[in-house]
Every structure is written in structure tokens, then in C-alpha cells.
Design a protein around this motif. Structure first.
Motif, PDB file in Angstrom:
ATOM      1  N   GLY A 102      -6.256   2.235   1.435  1.00 31.24           N
ATOM      2  CA  GLY A 102      -5.015   1.770   1.785  1.00 31.24           C
ATOM      3  C   GLY A 102      -4.732   2.306   2.508  1.00 31.24           C
ATOM      4  O   GLY A 102      -3.571   1.097   3.748  1.00 31.24           O
ATOM      5  N   ASN A 159       1.200   3.966  -3.447  1.00 34.59           N
ATOM      6  CA  ASN A 159       0.634   5.328  -3.252  1.00 34.59           C
ATOM      7  C   ASN A 159       1.825   6.261  -3.378  1.00 34.59           C
ATOM      8  O   ASN A 159       2.231   6.981  -4.042  1.00 34.59           O
ATOM      9  CB  ASN A 159       0.609   5.516  -1.037  1.00 34.59           C
ATOM     10  N   ARG A 196       2.194   6.618  -6.686  1.00 37.68           N
ATOM     11  CA  ARG A 196       1.358   6.667  -7.693  1.00 37.68           C
ATOM     12  C   ARG A 196       2.023   8.217  -8.051  1.00 37.68           C
ATOM     13  O   ARG A 196       1.068   8.901  -8.999  1.00 37.68           O
ATOM     14  CB  ARG A 196      -0.175   6.444  -7.389  1.00 37.68           C
ATOM     15  N   ASN A 252       1.246  -0.989  -0.335  1.00 37.48           N
ATOM     16  CA  ASN A 252      -0.092  -0.223  -0.095  1.00 37.48           C
ATOM     17  C   ASN A 252       0.871   1.232   0.042  1.00 37.48           C
ATOM     18  O   ASN A 252       0.062   2.153  -0.507  1.00 37.48           O
ATOM     19  CB  ASN A 252      -0.895   0.522   0.793  1.00 37.48           C
TER      20      ASN A 252
HETATM   21 MG   LIG Z   1      -3.041   3.748  -1.649  1.00 38.78          MG
END
Ligand SMILES: [Mg+2]
Ligand SMILES: Nc1ncnc2c1ncn2[C@@H]1O[C@H](COP(=O)(O)OP(=O)(O)OP(=O)(O)O)[C@@H](O)[C@H]1O
Length: 489
Positions: A450, A363, A366, A359
Motif C-alpha cells: 500500500g 491503513n 485498520r 490506501n
Molecule cells: Mg496498507
């Protein structure tokens, strides 16, 4: 106050009957029974003490008379008739037992006491009882016998009837008064106990009125600062917590349904369009679109399941997990930079901890502009803040205790060089379904679960997680207690 319907059958017989009575009745009855016993004992003692005091007075007076007569006799100034101001009767007997003097109206032939009793009374020096009826005096007499000079004997006696009368009257007053007093006190207890129990009755009624759908679910709090007050506030606190938990649950369900709706609508639309225009339809493209939405759905379902499992509060599996190996694998899978110390082992569940890494790295990837660094090290004791202190405002006491006893902590950081998160949002993003970049397309971001899963998992492992500014970018810092040496080897 009416008796409550019994929850479990209290049984038959007197004990069952008693337990079926209301609390008010039982308290009043118990208090009255104790009171009745106390009053009866007091009355008994009172009558006894009174009788003894009155008898003492009579004995003193009789003795006094007898002494006076003895003094007169010894002085030879005793006339034929003895005059007494009170109702004492006196007989003076000579050595042969003949009555030589007596108070007026007293038998001059038969002594009040026979020779044996006279002698006994003189020897003991104590007052004696005798029946007055043979001498025409109703009721018992209290008599005292003293010896005078020349073998004479003085008998002084007085009716005990007055004392008996007083005692009888007192007894009557007590027999009528005590039950009356008892009834009064019982009535007062009934009222006072009723008043005392009224807040509890109100609490009960308040609780009965609380229904699952009621807007406000609070119990009436009495004004008095007593036990019932604290009971009511404690129960209200509990209701508030339940309400909050309920609200969270409802919000979660509504958010979850909302999140489920869009991929489902998308799937439906794609399939409807494809079916309504089958000619020239690129079925492969349709399948890919549907598959993508299905993946989103299954990810969401998995995340919700993970959260539900964490919510259940089941203790996580405790086995030594090589955190370094987990981190290496995440680095490889996402193609990011690693700075990982080897041999960092924690106690916990490998699957759950793997999800934490995934997770956080997802993140970072991204949001990163160019680089993502995953770093892992074991901090020796004393460096860094204690475990619980690293989560601003969210540290839990249980974790603090654990952190204090552990020698070392594993510190895992995931750093990116993206836009970062403003300080005021760095706690908020840990909430479920919280997305800051909601303007971004849904495809790119997830449901916002997340970080919530990360925090719940880390907490379940006795650790903490927080976000900090990496200038530029964001750094997620996870601190977990290291495995105890005996389990890590
Ligand atoms: Mg996330
Ligand atoms: N590295 C980061 N840089 C900037 N913002 C971030 C970063 N990580 C998370 N955020 C912000 O925090 C929000 C919450 O993150 P979280 O991981 O909980 O949800 P998500 O990534 O949107 O969805 P999910 O993880 O469920 O797929 C994100 O929507 C994003 O706005």
C-alpha cells in the motif's frame, strides 16, 4: 591485438579495408605517415640549407682570391704565375681578352668564360657556374669575375665537386637513415599504442566474461587515473545500478510468489477438504472462504500491476483532478471524519490519486483506536517546507525544481489515533512488501504494498509523502503541487 569482427559491413575498397584494421594499426599507420612526411620535408630542407651554406663558403673564398689578385694586379706586383694556397684557379685577362697570368696548371690560351659571360658576370657581380670538363677539371666550377685596372679582367674559379660530394654523402645518409628512424619510431608507436590500448582490451575481455549469472559483474579498473580509468568506473557504476535493479526485481518476484502462495494454498485446502467430505459440507461457507482468498489474490494482482505501471515510468495522465471531491468520497466510503477545504485541484490521474487516498485511509482505519481524520487544504506560497524537503532524505531533485516554481501546494493528511510507527521505521514502511505487524493475522493486513504504491504515485505527480507522529497515532502527509490556474478553471 586482433581486429574485431565488424558489426556492420564496412564496405569494400580501400576505405573499407582501412576501417577493418585494428585501432592500433590505424593509429600507428597514421602517426607513421605524418612522421614520414615530416622527416622527408626536414631532410629536403636540410639538404637545401646545407648546399646553400657550402656554396656560400666557396663563393666567399673565390671572391677573396679574386680580390687579392685584383689588388696585386692594380699594384703592378702580379708575377707571371699566380700562386694560391687553396685549389682556386685564376686567370688574368688583358683588355683584348688574352690570358696574361694564370695559376699553374691552368689553361693559358682559352679563358674559362667567353667575353659575353665575362661581361655579364662583372655587371651582375654574382658568382656563376661553369662546366670544368673542357679545362680538364671534373665537375662544375664556381667562378667569380672582377675587373681590374687597365681593362684587365680577373677570373677566379673553384671546383664545386667537394660540395657536391658532401651533399651526395649527406643525401645517402638521409636516404638510409630516415626510413630506419621511421621504422624505429613506428615500432615505438606500435608498442606505446599497444600499451595504451591494453586497459581497453582488458575492459573488453572483462565485459565479455560478464554473464547473466556471474556472481560479481565488475570490469577491471586500470590503476592509471586516465580516461580509461574513468570509463571503467563509470561502467562499473552502471553495472552496480543494473545489478541493484536486478536484485530488486528478483526480490519482488520472490516476495510476490510468496504472497501468492498462501491464498492459493488456502483455497486448495478448503476445496480439498470440502470434496473429500462432501456429506454435511456447508458449501456456502466454503464458497465464502474461497471468495475471500480470491479477493486477496485479485487485490495483490492489482497492486502489483499498479507498481509495474509506475515502474515503467510512464508520465501520468495530466488532467485537473478535484482532490477535495476525491477526499469527500473516501471519507464517506470509510465512515471517517473529514476536514476538507473545497476547490483543491491538482493535475494528475484521478484513479491513481484515488488509490493513494484509499490506501492511506485503509491503513489508518485498520490501526486507529477510535478516530480517523482526513484533512485537505491548499497552502499559500511560502508556508511550510518546499515540496521536496518534506520527505526526509528521499527528496528528488526534479521534484524540488517543480516545487520551487509552483505557487501553492495541496496538503492532504490522514491522521489516526492508533499505535503509530516508531521513527526509525517510518521510511522503511514505504518499501515494497514491508509489514511491521506481521504477527497480526494475514486476513487483517495486506501484502505491504500500500505505502509503496502511495509513494510511487505521489512522486510521479511531482509531490512528496511522509509519515509523522500524531501523538498519539500516525499522520500521513501528502503534498502535491496545485493545478496551474488556467487548467483548474
Ligand atoms: Mg496498507
Ligand atoms: N496508520 C498506521 N498506523 C500504524 N502502522 C501503520 C499504519 N499504516 C501502515 N502501518 C504499518 O506499515 C506497514 C506497511 O503499510 P502498507 O500500507 O504498505 O502495507 P499493508 O497495509 O500491510 O498492506 P496493503 O496496504 O498492501 O494491504 C503496515 O504493515 C503497518 O505495519
Amino acid at each position: 591485438m586482433e581486429a574485431e569482427p565488424p558489426r556492420h559491413t564496412p564496405g569494400s575498397g580501400p576505405a573499407g579495408w582501412w576501417r577493418r584494421r585494428s585501432l592500433r594499426f590505424r593509429l600507428t599507420a597514421t602517426a607513421s605517415a605524418v612522421l614520414a612526411l615530416a622527416l622527408a620535408v626536414s631532410a629536403y630542407v636540410f639538404v637545401g640549407v646545407l648546399g646553400r651554406a657550402l656554396a656560400g663558403t666557396i663563393d666567399d673564398e673565390v671572391y677573396q682570391r679574386a680580390r687579392e689578385v685584383v689588388a696585386l694586379a692594380d699594384a703592378g706586383r702580379l708575377g707571371d704565375r699566380i700562386v694560391t694556397t687553396d685549389n682556386t684557379i685564376v686567370q688574368v685577362l688583358d683588355a683584348s681578352g688574352r690570358i696574361v697570368n694564370a695559376t699553374p696548371g691552368t689553361d693559358r690560351l682559352v679563358p674559362l668564360l667567353g667575353a659575353d659571360r665575362r661581361e655579364g658576370a662583372v655587371r651582375s657581380g654574382r658568382p656563376v657556374f661553369l662546366d670544368g670538363r673542357p679545362y680538364g677539371i671534373p665537375g662544375p666550377l664556381r667562378a667569380r669575375v672582377l675587373s681590374a685596372d687597365a681593362g684587365r679582367t680577373v677570373i677566379a674559379a673553384r671546383s664545386f665537386k667537394e660540395v657536391q660530394g658532401s651533399l651526395t654523402t649527406t643525401g645517402h645518409v638521409l636516404i638510409v637513415g630516415t626510413p630506419l628512424l621511421l621504422v624505429l619510431l613506428a615500432a615505438a608507436s606500435w608498442l606505446v599504442i599497444g600499451r595504451t590500448l591494453r586497459p581497453i582490451a582488458l575492459l573488453r575481455r572483462g565485459a565479455a566474461e560478464i554473464s547473466g549469472t556471474a556472481r560479481t559483474r565488475r570490469l577491471p579498473v586500470p590503476e592509471s587515473r586516465d580516461e580509461v580509468h574513468s570509463l571503467a568506473t563509470t561502467l562499473n557504476d552502471m553495472l552496480a545500478r543494473l545489478e541493484a535493479a536486478d536484485a530488486r526485481q528478483r526480490a519482488l518476484i520472490s516476495d510476490a510468489s510468496h504472497e501468492l502462495r498462501s491464498p492459493l494454498a488456502s483455497i486448495r485446502l478448503q476445496l480439498e477438504v470440502a470434496l473429500s467430505h462432501p456429506e454435511g459440507q456447508d458449501w456456502r461457507e466454503t464458497a465464502e472462504g474461497v471468495l475471500e482468498d480470491t479477493m486477496r489474490l485479485s487485490r495483490l494482482a492489482e497492486d502489483l500491476l499498479a507498481l509495474a505501471r509506475l515502474d515503467e515510468g510512464r508520465t501520468v495522465r495530466r488532467e485537473p483532478v478535484d482532490l477535495a471531491a476525491l477526499a469527500e468520497r473516501a471519507v464517506e466510503r470509510h465512515g471517517v471524519t473529514g476536514d476538507i477545504a473545497s476547490g483543491v485541484t491538482v493535475d494528475g490521474d484521478a484513479l491513481d490519486l484515488g488509490r493513494v487516498l484509499t490506501n492511506l485511509v485503509a491503513n489508518a482505519v485498520r490501526h486507529a483506536t477510535s478516530t480517523v481524520v482526513v484533512a485537505l487544504r491548499a497552502e499559500p506560497p511560502g508556508t511550510g517546507a518546499p515540496l521536496s524537503g518534506t520527505a526526509p532524505g528521499r527528496g528528488t531533485a526534479g521534484v524540488a525544481g517543480e516545487g520551487a516554481t509552483r505557487a501553492d501546494v495541496a496538503v492532504l493528511t490522514v491522521t489516526d489515533d492508533g499505535p503509530g510507527i516508531p521513527a526509525e521505521d517510518r521510511e522503511r514502511v514505504f518499501d515494497r512488501f514491508t509489514r511491521l505487524d506481521s504477527a497480526r493475522s494475514r486476513d487483517e493486513g495486506g501484502a505491504g504494498l500500500g505505502l509503496a504504491i502511495v509513494r510511487d504515485t505521489v512522486r510521479a505527480h511531482g509531490g512528496t509523502v511522509h509519515l509523522e507522529d500524531a501523538a498519539p497515532g500516525l499522520r500521513a502527509v501528502v503534498r502535491l503541487p496545485l493545478a496551474a490556474p488556467e487548467t483548474s478553471r
